[in-house]
Scaffold this motif. Structure first.
Motif, PDB file in Angstrom:
ATOM      1  N   GLY A  60       0.789  -1.220   0.000  1.00  0.00           N
ATOM      2  CA  GLY A  60       0.000   0.000   0.000  1.00  0.00           C
ATOM      3  C   GLY A  60       0.821   1.269   0.000  1.00  0.00           C
ATOM      4  N   LEU A  61       2.153   1.165   0.060  1.00  0.00           N
ATOM      5  CA  LEU A  61       3.022   2.341   0.081  1.00  0.00           C
ATOM      6  C   LEU A  61       3.263   2.839  -1.346  1.00  0.00           C
ATOM      7  N   VAL A  62       3.172   4.165  -1.535  1.00  0.00           N
ATOM      8  CA  VAL A  62       3.489   4.795  -2.817  1.00  0.00           C
ATOM      9  C   VAL A  62       4.403   5.977  -2.549  1.00  0.00           C
ATOM     10  N   LEU A  63       5.556   6.028  -3.252  1.00  0.00           N
ATOM     11  CA  LEU A  63       6.527   7.101  -3.093  1.00  0.00           C
ATOM     12  C   LEU A  63       6.900   7.665  -4.451  1.00  0.00           C
ATOM     13  N   LEU A  78       5.671  -7.882  -2.655  1.00  0.00           N
ATOM     14  CA  LEU A  78       4.436  -7.126  -2.450  1.00  0.00           C
ATOM     15  C   LEU A  78       3.913  -6.522  -3.755  1.00  0.00           C
ATOM     16  N   GLY A  79       4.231  -7.175  -4.854  1.00  0.00           N
ATOM     17  CA  GLY A  79       3.732  -6.699  -6.148  1.00  0.00           C
ATOM     18  C   GLY A  79       4.212  -5.299  -6.473  1.00  0.00           C
ATOM     19  N   ALA A  80       5.501  -5.042  -6.228  1.00  0.00           N
ATOM     20  CA  ALA A  80       6.041  -3.693  -6.427  1.00  0.00           C
ATOM     21  C   ALA A  80       6.085  -3.324  -7.906  1.00  0.00           C
ATOM     22  N   HIS A  81       5.890  -2.021  -8.172  1.00  0.00           N
ATOM     23  CA  HIS A  81       6.023  -1.445  -9.506  1.00  0.00           C
ATOM     24  C   HIS A  81       6.879  -0.191  -9.428  1.00  0.00           C
ATOM     25  N   ILE A  82       7.691   0.032 -10.441  1.00  0.00           N
ATOM     26  CA  ILE A  82       8.354   1.324 -10.641  1.00  0.00           C
ATOM     27  C   ILE A  82       7.719   1.928 -11.883  1.00  0.00           C
ATOM     28  N   ASN A  83       7.020   3.039 -11.686  1.00  0.00           N
ATOM     29  CA  ASN A  83       6.137   3.597 -12.714  1.00  0.00           C
ATOM     30  C   ASN A  83       5.107   2.519 -13.083  1.00  0.00           C
ATOM     31  N   GLU A  84       5.046   2.082 -14.298  1.00  0.00           N
ATOM     32  CA  GLU A  84       4.038   1.078 -14.677  1.00  0.00           C
ATOM     33  C   GLU A  84       4.632  -0.327 -14.818  1.00  0.00           C
ATOM     34  N   ILE A 101       7.249   4.679  -7.074  1.00  0.00           N
ATOM     35  CA  ILE A 101       7.420   3.301  -6.597  1.00  0.00           C
ATOM     36  C   ILE A 101       6.170   2.927  -5.825  1.00  0.00           C
ATOM     37  N   THR A 102       5.549   1.825  -6.215  1.00  0.00           N
ATOM     38  CA  THR A 102       4.291   1.395  -5.618  1.00  0.00           C
ATOM     39  C   THR A 102       4.425  -0.025  -5.090  1.00  0.00           C
ATOM     40  N   PHE A 103       3.936  -0.251  -3.879  1.00  0.00           N
ATOM     41  CA  PHE A 103       3.863  -1.595  -3.306  1.00  0.00           C
ATOM     42  C   PHE A 103       2.394  -1.966  -3.142  1.00  0.00           C
TER      43      PHE A 103
END
Length: 306
Positions: A60-63, A78-84, A101-103
């Motif tokens: 749930g963290l987004v930076l 945790l299904g991380a993404h950098i941009n898309e 960066i999205t988790f």
């Protein structure tokens, strides 16, 4: 020169290696729930072992980055993404200005670690940045508050290209039932042979009462045969047996003293695996030798600290 917090998730905390030397006055150590993953994140970046990171529980963290840097992600997927773009843990990533960066939610494990080249710049509180919410200590504002929307995590920019990954040999398997080694200590001799046999032959389910303080288990109840005990100091991994007989494994944010009998102490290295388990997962216990565990610990420390 910071990561700006856009979404904070369920529980995202700043942690260094922990706060030591204060348990005598009732202040617990804090620090990373999964020490193995935490140390690997700093090692990938050639950071000092104690460099401050973010421990992300359940995602749930987004930076958003305001300057270029390099990060390392370890621990749970945790299904991380950098941009898309989807990214995997246990490796480094080059980050540019404006990257997001999205988790998301866990695929495997429960807690991920995000380290930045050089570590996050955080003012220590009693010698550490480790956040302990229950005690109101540490963290970005030195008051034990978890990361919140609008927080800015400062770091030193880094522009060189950088790529490292952890060998699969060192990446734990967070799925399935795990077997935790228990050192016979504390009140072990106060439990009958029958009770210890139950404990070491049973499969326990992790209840929904879990946090950084400890994991309460569900399964075959254990009975302590002697009288009650006087409150005493508690180590990482201590296995308390309260009156209902359901074991509680105490972890990083444990209280410093307690009066429940304890059947033994889970190996600190095995606590790393426990910290990645969720409610409903299952665990078993095995009896281990103290000297053997000391040997494992020496190897671990030499790898990360020498």
């Amino acid at each position: 020169m910071s990561f700006d917090i856009i979404k904070c998730g369920m529980l995202s905390l700043l942690q260094d290696y922990g706060r030591y030397g204060y348990q005598r006055i009732g202040v617990t150590s804090g620090g990373p729930m999964d020490e193995h993953a935490f140390l690997w994140a700093n090692k990938l970046l050639d950071n000092v072992a104690n460099a401050t990171q973010i421990e992300i529980t359940f995602g749930g963290l987004v930076l958003v980055a305001t300057k270029s840097t390099v990060i390392a992600i370890t621990g749970a997927d945790l299904g991380a993404h950098i941009n898309e773009k989807a990214v995997k843990p246990w490796r480094t990533y080059n980050i540019s200005v404006g990257d997001t960066i999205t988790f998301n939610q866990p695929n495997t494990g429960l807690r991920a670690y995000l380290a930045v080249k050089g570590g996050f710049h955080v003012e220590p509180h009693l010698g550490s940045s480790a956040t302990v919410v229950r005690e109101g200590i540490g963290g970005i504002q030195r008051n034990g508050v978890k990361l919140e929307v609008g927080d800015k995590l400062k770091y030193t920019p880094y522009t060189n290209q950088y790529f490292r990954t952890v060998s699969s040999h060192f990446i734990p398997d967070y799925s399935g039932t795990i077997e935790l080694g228990v050192i016979p200590s504390y009140q072990f001799d106060g439990f009958s042979k029958h009770q210890t046999n139950i404990f070491f032959s049973s499969t326990y389910e992790i209840s929904n009462q879990i946090d950084r303080m400890g994991y309460r288990l569900k399964g075959e109840a254990i009975t302590y045969d002697d009288n009650g005990i006087i409150s005493e100091g508690i180590s990482m991994g201590a296995v308390q047996i309260p009156q209902d007989g359901q074991p509680i494994v105490l972890l990083r944010d444990r209280q410093t003293i307690g009066g429940y009998p304890k059947i033994g102490c889970v190996s600190a290295l095995d606590c790393n695996l426990l910290a990645q388990k969720k409610s409903g997962d299952t665990i078993t216990f095995k009896l281990i030798d103290l000297q053997h565990e000391q040997g494992r610990r020496c190897i671990f420390n030499r790898f990360f600290f020498d």
